[in-house]
Design a protein around this motif. Structure first.
Motif, PDB file in Angstrom:
ATOM      1  N   MET A  57      33.556 -22.558  34.804  1.00  0.00           N
ATOM      2  CA  MET A  57      32.151 -22.552  34.127  1.00  0.00           C
ATOM      3  C   MET A  57      32.645 -21.791  32.877  1.00  0.00           C
ATOM      4  N   ASN A  58      32.338 -22.770  31.730  1.00  0.00           N
ATOM      5  CA  ASN A  58      32.620 -22.334  30.373  1.00  0.00           C
ATOM      6  C   ASN A  58      31.373 -21.619  29.656  1.00  0.00           C
ATOM      7  N   ARG A  59      30.299 -22.053  30.122  1.00  0.00           N
ATOM      8  CA  ARG A  59      28.933 -21.630  29.305  1.00  0.00           C
ATOM      9  C   ARG A  59      28.197 -20.816  30.481  1.00  0.00           C
ATOM     10  N   ALA A  60      27.333 -20.131  30.285  1.00  0.00           N
ATOM     11  CA  ALA A  60      26.424 -19.383  31.170  1.00  0.00           C
ATOM     12  C   ALA A  60      25.464 -20.238  31.511  1.00  0.00           C
ATOM     13  N   GLU A  97      29.126 -21.945  40.829  1.00  0.00           N
ATOM     14  CA  GLU A  97      30.269 -22.556  41.672  1.00  0.00           C
ATOM     15  C   GLU A  97      29.499 -22.815  43.180  1.00  0.00           C
ATOM     16  N   LYS A  98      28.608 -22.045  43.584  1.00  0.00           N
ATOM     17  CA  LYS A  98      27.731 -22.418  44.865  1.00  0.00           C
ATOM     18  C   LYS A  98      27.139 -23.748  44.703  1.00  0.00           C
ATOM     19  N   ARG A  99      26.388 -23.802  43.642  1.00  0.00           N
ATOM     20  CA  ARG A  99      25.648 -25.179  43.446  1.00  0.00           C
ATOM     21  C   ARG A  99      26.595 -26.384  43.324  1.00  0.00           C
ATOM     22  N   ALA A 100      27.839 -26.162  42.660  1.00  0.00           N
ATOM     23  CA  ALA A 100      28.644 -27.110  42.538  1.00  0.00           C
ATOM     24  C   ALA A 100      29.358 -27.551  43.815  1.00  0.00           C
ATOM     25  N   ALA A 101      29.559 -26.412  44.596  1.00  0.00           N
ATOM     26  CA  ALA A 101      30.169 -26.671  46.036  1.00  0.00           C
ATOM     27  C   ALA A 101      29.320 -27.675  46.671  1.00  0.00           C
ATOM     28  N   ALA A 102      28.067 -27.243  46.903  1.00  0.00           N
ATOM     29  CA  ALA A 102      27.053 -27.776  47.565  1.00  0.00           C
ATOM     30  C   ALA A 102      26.804 -29.047  47.120  1.00  0.00           C
ATOM     31  N   GLY A 103      26.914 -29.386  45.752  1.00  0.00           N
ATOM     32  CA  GLY A 103      26.628 -30.857  45.341  1.00  0.00           C
ATOM     33  C   GLY A 103      27.852 -31.698  45.810  1.00  0.00           C
ATOM     34  N   GLN A 104      29.027 -31.086  45.687  1.00  0.00           N
ATOM     35  CA  GLN A 104      30.189 -31.926  46.222  1.00  0.00           C
ATOM     36  C   GLN A 104      30.290 -32.340  47.535  1.00  0.00           C
ATOM     37  N   GLU A 147      25.796  -9.780  34.919  1.00  0.00           N
ATOM     38  CA  GLU A 147      25.086 -10.796  34.899  1.00  0.00           C
ATOM     39  C   GLU A 147      25.631 -12.312  34.869  1.00  0.00           C
ATOM     40  N   LEU A 148      26.678 -12.504  33.789  1.00  0.00           N
ATOM     41  CA  LEU A 148      27.710 -13.526  33.610  1.00  0.00           C
ATOM     42  C   LEU A 148      28.410 -13.864  34.927  1.00  0.00           C
ATOM     43  N   GLU A 149      28.806 -12.932  35.707  1.00  0.00           N
ATOM     44  CA  GLU A 149      29.553 -12.912  36.690  1.00  0.00           C
ATOM     45  C   GLU A 149      28.796 -13.638  37.863  1.00  0.00           C
ATOM     46  N   GLU A 150      27.419 -13.083  37.943  1.00  0.00           N
ATOM     47  CA  GLU A 150      26.494 -13.583  38.959  1.00  0.00           C
ATOM     48  C   GLU A 150      26.095 -15.086  38.742  1.00  0.00           C
ATOM     49  N   ALA A 151      26.040 -15.332  37.526  1.00  0.00           N
ATOM     50  CA  ALA A 151      25.731 -16.872  37.013  1.00  0.00           C
ATOM     51  C   ALA A 151      26.900 -17.804  37.232  1.00  0.00           C
ATOM     52  N   ARG A 152      28.249 -17.296  37.234  1.00  0.00           N
ATOM     53  CA  ARG A 152      29.318 -17.942  37.544  1.00  0.00           C
ATOM     54  C   ARG A 152      29.305 -18.146  38.955  1.00  0.00           C
ATOM     55  N   LYS A 153      28.977 -17.388  39.868  1.00  0.00           N
ATOM     56  CA  LYS A 153      28.893 -17.505  41.318  1.00  0.00           C
ATOM     57  C   LYS A 153      27.767 -18.434  41.598  1.00  0.00           C
ATOM     58  N   ARG A 154      26.764 -18.440  41.069  1.00  0.00           N
ATOM     59  CA  ARG A 154      25.683 -19.293  41.430  1.00  0.00           C
ATOM     60  C   ARG A 154      26.071 -20.744  41.182  1.00  0.00           C
TER      61      ARG A 154
END
Length: 148
Positions: free
Chosen positions: A1-4, A97-104, A88-95
Protein backbone atom coordinates in the motif's frame (compact mmCIF):
# COMPACT_ATOMS: atom_id res chain seq x y z
CA UNK A 1 0.00 0.00 0.00
CA UNK A 2 1.66 3.21 -1.13
CA UNK A 3 -1.03 5.58 0.03
CA UNK A 4 -3.37 5.61 2.97
CA UNK A 5 -7.03 4.83 2.70
CA UNK A 6 -9.18 7.79 1.79
CA UNK A 7 -10.76 7.45 5.22
CA UNK A 8 -8.77 8.76 8.15
CA UNK A 9 -10.24 8.34 11.62
CA UNK A 10 -10.44 11.56 13.62
CA UNK A 11 -10.85 11.19 17.36
CA UNK A 12 -12.18 14.59 18.35
CA UNK A 13 -11.95 13.99 22.08
CA UNK A 14 -8.25 13.20 21.78
CA UNK A 15 -7.70 16.10 19.38
CA UNK A 16 -9.36 18.66 21.68
CA UNK A 17 -7.58 17.33 24.74
CA UNK A 18 -4.20 17.69 23.02
CA UNK A 19 -4.79 20.98 21.18
CA UNK A 20 -6.86 23.19 23.51
CA UNK A 21 -3.96 25.59 23.80
CA UNK A 22 -3.69 26.25 20.04
CA UNK A 23 -4.73 29.52 18.43
CA UNK A 24 -7.23 29.25 15.57
CA UNK A 25 -4.49 29.72 12.95
CA UNK A 26 -2.52 26.90 14.58
CA UNK A 27 -5.50 24.53 14.45
CA UNK A 28 -5.79 25.09 10.71
CA UNK A 29 -2.08 24.65 10.11
CA UNK A 30 -1.91 21.55 12.31
CA UNK A 31 -4.83 19.91 10.50
CA UNK A 32 -3.15 20.67 7.16
CA UNK A 33 0.05 19.02 8.41
CA UNK A 34 -1.93 15.99 9.59
CA UNK A 35 -3.70 15.80 6.22
CA UNK A 36 -0.44 15.95 4.32
CA UNK A 37 1.12 13.29 6.53
CA UNK A 38 -1.90 11.02 6.04
CA UNK A 39 -2.23 11.38 2.28
CA UNK A 40 1.48 11.02 1.62
CA UNK A 41 1.71 8.16 4.17
CA UNK A 42 5.14 9.43 5.13
CA UNK A 43 6.76 11.76 7.67
CA UNK A 44 6.68 15.50 7.10
CA UNK A 45 9.70 16.99 5.35
CA UNK A 46 12.37 18.69 7.43
CA UNK A 47 12.50 21.65 5.02
CA UNK A 48 10.77 24.63 6.69
CA UNK A 49 9.86 26.21 3.36
CA UNK A 50 8.04 23.02 2.39
CA UNK A 51 6.29 22.93 5.78
CA UNK A 52 5.20 26.54 5.28
CA UNK A 53 3.79 25.62 1.88
CA UNK A 54 1.85 22.72 3.37
CA UNK A 55 0.34 24.94 6.07
CA UNK A 56 -0.13 28.03 3.92
CA UNK A 57 1.61 30.16 6.54
CA UNK A 58 3.80 33.12 5.66
CA UNK A 59 7.41 33.22 6.86
CA UNK A 60 6.41 35.54 9.68
CA UNK A 61 3.48 33.31 10.70
CA UNK A 62 5.70 30.21 10.55
CA UNK A 63 8.30 31.89 12.77
CA UNK A 64 5.57 32.65 15.27
CA UNK A 65 3.65 29.32 15.17
CA UNK A 66 6.05 26.73 13.70
CA UNK A 67 7.58 25.72 17.01
CA UNK A 68 4.16 25.13 18.56
CA UNK A 69 3.12 23.01 15.57
CA UNK A 70 6.29 20.95 15.42
CA UNK A 71 5.93 20.13 19.14
CA UNK A 72 3.31 17.57 18.05
CA UNK A 73 5.89 15.75 15.92
CA UNK A 74 9.10 13.84 16.60
CA UNK A 75 12.25 15.02 14.83
CA UNK A 76 13.89 12.03 13.12
CA UNK A 77 16.54 11.79 10.39
CA UNK A 78 13.78 10.75 7.95
CA UNK A 79 11.50 13.70 8.72
CA UNK A 80 8.96 14.84 11.30
CA UNK A 81 7.04 11.80 12.57
CA UNK A 82 3.75 11.64 14.47
CA UNK A 83 3.14 8.59 16.69
CA UNK A 84 -0.66 8.60 16.42
CA UNK A 85 -0.70 9.04 12.66
CA UNK A 86 1.93 6.32 12.24
CA UNK A 87 -0.24 3.99 14.33
CA UNK A 88 -3.37 4.84 12.29
CA UNK A 89 -1.45 4.39 9.02
CA UNK A 90 -0.38 0.93 10.18
CA UNK A 91 -4.01 0.06 10.97
CA UNK A 92 -5.06 1.36 7.53
CA UNK A 93 -2.37 -0.81 5.92
CA UNK A 94 -3.68 -3.86 7.77
CA UNK A 95 -7.27 -3.09 6.68
CA UNK A 96 -6.10 -2.71 3.09
CA UNK A 97 -4.18 -6.01 3.13
CA UNK A 98 -7.12 -7.82 4.72
CA UNK A 99 -9.54 -6.51 2.07
CA UNK A 100 -7.07 -7.29 -0.73
CA UNK A 101 -6.65 -10.87 0.50
CA UNK A 102 -10.42 -11.32 0.79
CA UNK A 103 -10.86 -9.95 -2.73
CA UNK A 104 -8.25 -12.32 -4.13
CA UNK A 105 -9.86 -15.25 -2.34
CA UNK A 106 -13.29 -14.27 -3.63
CA UNK A 107 -12.02 -13.89 -7.18
CA UNK A 108 -10.21 -17.21 -7.01
CA UNK A 109 -13.37 -18.96 -5.81
CA UNK A 110 -15.56 -17.20 -8.35
CA UNK A 111 -13.35 -17.91 -11.34
CA UNK A 112 -12.45 -21.47 -10.35
CA UNK A 113 -16.19 -22.28 -10.14
CA UNK A 114 -16.78 -20.86 -13.61
CA UNK A 115 -13.79 -22.67 -15.08
CA UNK A 116 -14.88 -25.95 -13.49
CA UNK A 117 -18.36 -25.57 -15.02
CA UNK A 118 -16.92 -25.08 -18.48
CA UNK A 119 -14.33 -27.84 -18.13
CA UNK A 120 -16.49 -30.59 -16.63
CA UNK A 121 -19.72 -30.12 -18.59
CA UNK A 122 -18.96 -29.04 -22.14
CA UNK A 123 -22.17 -28.12 -23.96
CA UNK A 124 -23.02 -30.01 -27.13
CA UNK A 125 -24.19 -27.02 -29.18
CA UNK A 126 -24.01 -23.22 -29.39
CA UNK A 127 -27.48 -22.89 -27.87
CA UNK A 128 -26.35 -25.12 -24.97
CA UNK A 129 -23.27 -22.90 -24.49
CA UNK A 130 -25.49 -19.80 -24.41
CA UNK A 131 -27.75 -21.46 -21.83
CA UNK A 132 -24.72 -22.43 -19.72
CA UNK A 133 -23.35 -18.87 -19.85
CA UNK A 134 -26.73 -17.43 -18.83
CA UNK A 135 -26.95 -19.94 -15.99
CA UNK A 136 -23.51 -18.96 -14.72
CA UNK A 137 -24.36 -15.25 -14.98
CA UNK A 138 -27.62 -15.75 -13.08
CA UNK A 139 -25.88 -17.72 -10.32
CA UNK A 140 -23.17 -15.10 -9.88
CA UNK A 141 -25.69 -12.25 -9.75
CA UNK A 142 -28.23 -14.01 -7.55
CA UNK A 143 -25.82 -15.96 -5.42
CA UNK A 144 -27.78 -19.16 -6.03
CA UNK A 145 -26.40 -22.64 -6.45
CA UNK A 146 -27.12 -24.83 -9.48
CA UNK A 147 -30.05 -27.22 -9.18
CA UNK A 148 -29.39 -30.95 -9.74
Amino acid sequence: MNRADKFMPQYWGDYHRDTRHLATIEHGAYLLLIGHYWTSASPLPKDEDRLRQITGLSRKEWQKHGGTLLAFFIDTPGGWRHKRIDRELEEARKRYEKRAAAGQKGNSTRWSDRNATFETTPPASQSDRNATNKNIAMRSQCGSQPQP
